[in-house]
Structure formats: structure tokens, C-alpha cells
Design an enzyme around this catalytic site. Sequence first.
Site, mmCIF file in Angstrom:
data_model
loop_
_atom_site.group_PDB
_atom_site.id
_atom_site.type_symbol
_atom_site.label_atom_id
_atom_site.label_comp_id
_atom_site.label_asym_id
_atom_site.label_seq_id
_atom_site.Cartn_x
_atom_site.Cartn_y
_atom_site.Cartn_z
ATOM 1 N N GLY A 100 -40.370 14.260 -117.335
ATOM 2 C CA GLY A 100 -40.559 13.006 -116.607
ATOM 3 C C GLY A 100 -42.018 12.753 -116.246
ATOM 4 O O GLY A 100 -42.530 11.641 -116.397
ATOM 5 N N ARG A 101 -42.709 13.769 -115.799
ATOM 6 C CA ARG A 101 -44.098 13.586 -115.336
ATOM 7 C C ARG A 101 -45.083 13.476 -116.497
ATOM 8 O O ARG A 101 -46.275 13.322 -116.271
ATOM 9 C CB ARG A 101 -44.470 14.711 -114.370
ATOM 10 C CG ARG A 101 -44.233 16.115 -114.895
ATOM 11 C CD ARG A 101 -44.297 17.148 -113.770
ATOM 12 N NE ARG A 101 -43.973 18.503 -114.205
ATOM 13 C CZ ARG A 101 -42.754 19.022 -114.246
ATOM 14 N NH1 ARG A 101 -41.712 18.281 -113.892
ATOM 15 N NH2 ARG A 101 -42.555 20.264 -114.635
ATOM 16 N N GLU A 156 -45.675 19.507 -109.445
ATOM 17 C CA GLU A 156 -44.320 19.749 -109.945
ATOM 18 C C GLU A 156 -44.371 20.685 -111.163
ATOM 19 O O GLU A 156 -43.434 21.421 -111.434
ATOM 20 C CB GLU A 156 -43.613 18.432 -110.300
ATOM 21 C CG GLU A 156 -42.103 18.552 -110.327
ATOM 22 C CD GLU A 156 -41.374 17.214 -110.473
ATOM 23 O OE1 GLU A 156 -41.350 16.662 -111.580
ATOM 24 O OE2 GLU A 156 -40.814 16.730 -109.469
ATOM 25 N N LYS A 198 -31.692 18.022 -103.193
ATOM 26 C CA LYS A 198 -30.771 17.014 -103.746
ATOM 27 C C LYS A 198 -29.327 17.417 -103.457
ATOM 28 O O LYS A 198 -28.512 16.599 -103.036
ATOM 29 C CB LYS A 198 -30.942 16.912 -105.268
ATOM 30 C CG LYS A 198 -32.197 16.210 -105.743
ATOM 31 C CD LYS A 198 -32.116 16.056 -107.265
ATOM 32 C CE LYS A 198 -33.436 15.685 -107.878
ATOM 33 N NZ LYS A 198 -33.439 15.717 -109.338
ATOM 34 N N HIS A 201 -65.550 7.677 -96.023
ATOM 35 C CA HIS A 201 -65.483 7.273 -94.623
ATOM 36 C C HIS A 201 -64.221 7.794 -93.954
ATOM 37 O O HIS A 201 -63.823 7.286 -92.900
ATOM 38 C CB HIS A 201 -65.559 5.751 -94.519
ATOM 39 C CG HIS A 201 -66.883 5.222 -94.993
ATOM 40 N ND1 HIS A 201 -67.977 5.109 -94.170
ATOM 41 C CD2 HIS A 201 -67.306 4.861 -96.225
ATOM 42 C CE1 HIS A 201 -69.007 4.651 -94.867
ATOM 43 N NE2 HIS A 201 -68.627 4.502 -96.124
#
Length: 539
Positions: free
Chosen positions: A266-267, A352, A503, A383
Site C-alpha cells: 500500500g505505501r 510502517e 484493528k 519559526h
Amino acid sequence: MLVSDTPEWKALQAHADTTAALHLRDLFAADPDRGTRMCAEGAGWYLDYSKNRVTAETLDLLQRLADATGLRAGIDSMFRGDRINTTEDRAVLHTALRRPAGTSLVVDGVDVVAEVQAALARMASFSDAVRDGRWLGHTGRPVRNIVNVGIGGSDLGPRMAHDALAWFSRRDLTVRFVSNVDGTDFYESTLDLDPAETLFIVCSKTFGTLETLTNARTARDWLKRALGPDAAVERHFVAVSADSGAVAAFGIDPDNMFPMWDWVGGRYSFDSAIGLSLMVAIGADAFREMLAGFHEMDEHFRTAPWQANIPVLMGLLGVWYGDFGGAQTHAVLPYSQYLARLPAYLQQLDMESNGKRVTRDGVAVGFETGPIVWGEAGTNGQHAFYQLIHQGTKLIPCDFVVFAQPNEALGDHQDLLVANYLAQTEALAFGRTAAEVEASGVAPALVAHRTFPGNHPTNSLMARRLTPRTFGALVAAYEHKVFTQGWIWGINSFDQWGVELGKQLAQAIVPELGPGEPDLAHDSSTDALVRRYRELRGT
Ligand code: F6P
């Protein structure tokens, strides 16, 4: 054998002890060519790694470590399609997503490049239809709003890339991203959209992810409320998934489904059909340009010697600071507002992938693996948190990412931006000694406060311009940096079992929040919180 048991690792440990007192001021003073010598180039990118706390010997020892772990063979096995994701018994072939048309890579009897090219052609014809106003909604009006519904890799990549390549996108189309199961996300993302002109792209490799399916159902209800109960789904939903059965069960026509494969994590997936919303925004040609940039960096990674290899150098330097220098985090600081979401994307890609504590064989590692990745676009970060990097107590290696040419030429903005980036890397490396502060006439009581220790390591990644091509190459560089580190540590960078427990527990808790007094049997804290939630909720 653990990498920490190798002579190469032990040599690095000894080397770290003997070089602990080295300062970048001394390293630069001793070697006037350091800034032009310690650099690498590839796929449109220039990496300056001279402002790192390393000597020629450090780099040599790190490269020996890479060799000792068989990094070259590891790279080859990934590109070849070996099942290196051992815990899921899968190949890892995101690099096949950007192989040029006409090449071929046969894995388990299937030419995966041909499959990828066929999917790209279908994506192109879909995105052309939307862009040209030929994709009509249920009422016959053209779709003008695209909402990507997904989470994790099915959201962060396309979302980040959509921002990054906004310059190349069609501004008359609206592209939104809904990911969080918090209903606020869907509500706010669709508040000003006309359902008759809105199309949802449901992206889920598994098509079983709670957040995505919940948002997709809400989207279906939202459409049906506005457009009537019939046929709303057909013209207003497409899906990207590896599970056609689950897509059909949801009610999306399989003809409106684009494929994912189990060999794409997925990544690592926004260059697949998961990037469909991006393709609609920037067009198929620009998307293919992005893939060409990915591929160029793939080839650089696959073929360049370690000392000239951008992802390998970045990976080795990360190992050096994390395992031998005590760094816990790594900052990514893009001096490009377009890349503001790059750090968030890299959090999933890196954390992950390499947030693992056992080797591929299941043995506890006993050394540091993946860092905490964070960052913010420059100059905003200056900043906010740079104070801590300059004068705090922590070692934080930083990547600065910068372009020479802005996409929009607005007065002297770009020179001011780049001057700030250059000043930061200079200040971080060289600091300001107490003697220099004193000599500048600062009151004695303030000298310690105004002294900058320096010796803070930075990489500079510079390209001419942010284009689909350089963008693709940049993302590929980080993918391969992550691979390099995971391979050296001997961990599996391609599974993610660590997200499973939460999950499962959530599934068990959901009914306890429903009607009727639940029979709670968690720990006393969780039980009390469930009761307090129910009480405060008031139903
Ligand atoms: O967070 C776990 C995870 O499996 C990620 O790896 C993945 O990107 C995300 O969930 C979404 O998964 P899917 O695309 O299957 O909905």
C-alpha cells in the site's frame, strides 16, 4: 546471523568511538574539496552529503557493511520479483509499476509489465473521459469533482502527490481526499460539492478496511439522498482494489474497477491505479512522466556503485546516526510548499516499513531500526522547531529538499527561500563558537545562550525544478533508502503486522458502544473509559 554480530558492524562501533569528537568545522577545514567531492548525482537529483559527520573511513566501513549484508543481491532479488516479503509470501514489485512499456518481467508465469501497461491504458481512458467532460453522472451532467476514499497507502500517496504536482493539474476539477473514519472528514470534504457532479474513487487494496468502507457507504448514502435510490453508484463510483469480489459485493461494477496486485505494498502504490485521482488531475502524459522519473531512480539505485548511489548513501548515513550515533529521529524539510505533505507520506513509507523489532527470521534485533520521521515545509519549520535542532540536546539528522527554479516566478521569493535553506544548513553544520559570539560584542551573560554548537548533520537534495519526473525520482529515492536500511538490518520492510492488533480490538469494542448495557471485561482503565464515553455521549 544478526548484522550486529558481523565484524563490519563491530568495526563501525569502534570507529564511532574514535571519531565521536570530530566536528564538521574541522572536517571542512582539513579538506577544502569536501563540499564538491562528497556528492552524488542521478535521475535529475544532486545529493550533497558533505555536511555529515563522516570521514572517508566512515563511508568505507558503511559500504563494507552493505556488502556484508548482501545488499547488491538483495536489490537484484527485489527487482527480479523474488518473494522477499517472507511473512506474507509475496514478491515486492513496485518497481514493475514504472518499467517502460515494451519491456517484460515474468513472475509466476505472468508478465507483470504487460498487466501494468494494460491497467495504465484503462486509467488513461478513464481520466481522459473525466477531464474531457465525457464521464457523465446520473443526471447527465459531467463529473467535475473527484473524491478519493482510502486510508494509509491508499490515501497518503495520492494526496501528497496531488499537492506536489498541483502546478500540473487541471484547476477546473476539484480533487478531495477522505480518509479518517471521523465523520468530520467526509462532512467537511463534501460540504460544498454537488453530488450530481461528484465521483468517488474508492481505493483499498483489500477492500476490507473499516475506515474506507465506512466512508464509502456514507458516500453512497450521500449520493442516494441527493440523486435518488437507483443507479447512483454506477456513474459515481469507481474502485481500485485487488479484491474484485468485495468490490462487486459493495455494488461497484467490475468494469469500473482498476486493479491492484498483491506484489504492491500500500505505501508503495500511488504509482499504480491507487494514483487514479492524481492521473485525473494531472493527465495521463504527466503521470507517465512521473513513472519515468521513478524508473530513472530505480535504474540509478540498481546500477550505481555505492559511493555514487543516492538512496544507498542516504540509507547508510541513516544507519550511521541511528545505530552508532544515538539519533532517534530523522527530519525531512522540503523547501517547497508543494512538498508540504512529503513528511507525512514518508512517515508511513519509512515507519510502517522499518518500524520492526525482529529480523526476517523472527529474532529480536537488539539494535535500533527505523527512525521517527517528521518534518515540515521550509521556512515554516524555521519559526517552529528549528530552535531545538540548533540548540537542543538531541541529534537530528535532516534532509533538505530544494529546487532551483520555482514553478511560479513571484518576485524574489525563490531566492529568499533558497537563501534560507542554505543559511540553515550552514548554521547547523558550523554553528557559532563562544569566541565568535564574544567577539561580536554580545554581553557576557548571553554568550552561552547565543552560542551554536553546530555539527548537526544535513543532506541536501537539489533538483532544477519540481516536475512530475523529478518528483517521481525523489519518491523512488526514499523508497530505496528505506529498502537499503531494512535490508541491512535484516528486517522485512514489506509487512505491517503492527497495525493489526488495534484493528482487532476495535472490532471487539464496536458492539460495546452500541445499544444495551455492555458486559465489559477489559482492563479497569478501558472499562471505565467505555462507561465514561457512553455517559458523556448521552445515549
Ligand atoms: O495501516 C495498515 C494498512 O494495511 C496499510 O499498510 C495500507 O496502506 C492501509 O492499511 C490501507 O489498506 P487498504 O488499501 O487495503 O484499504
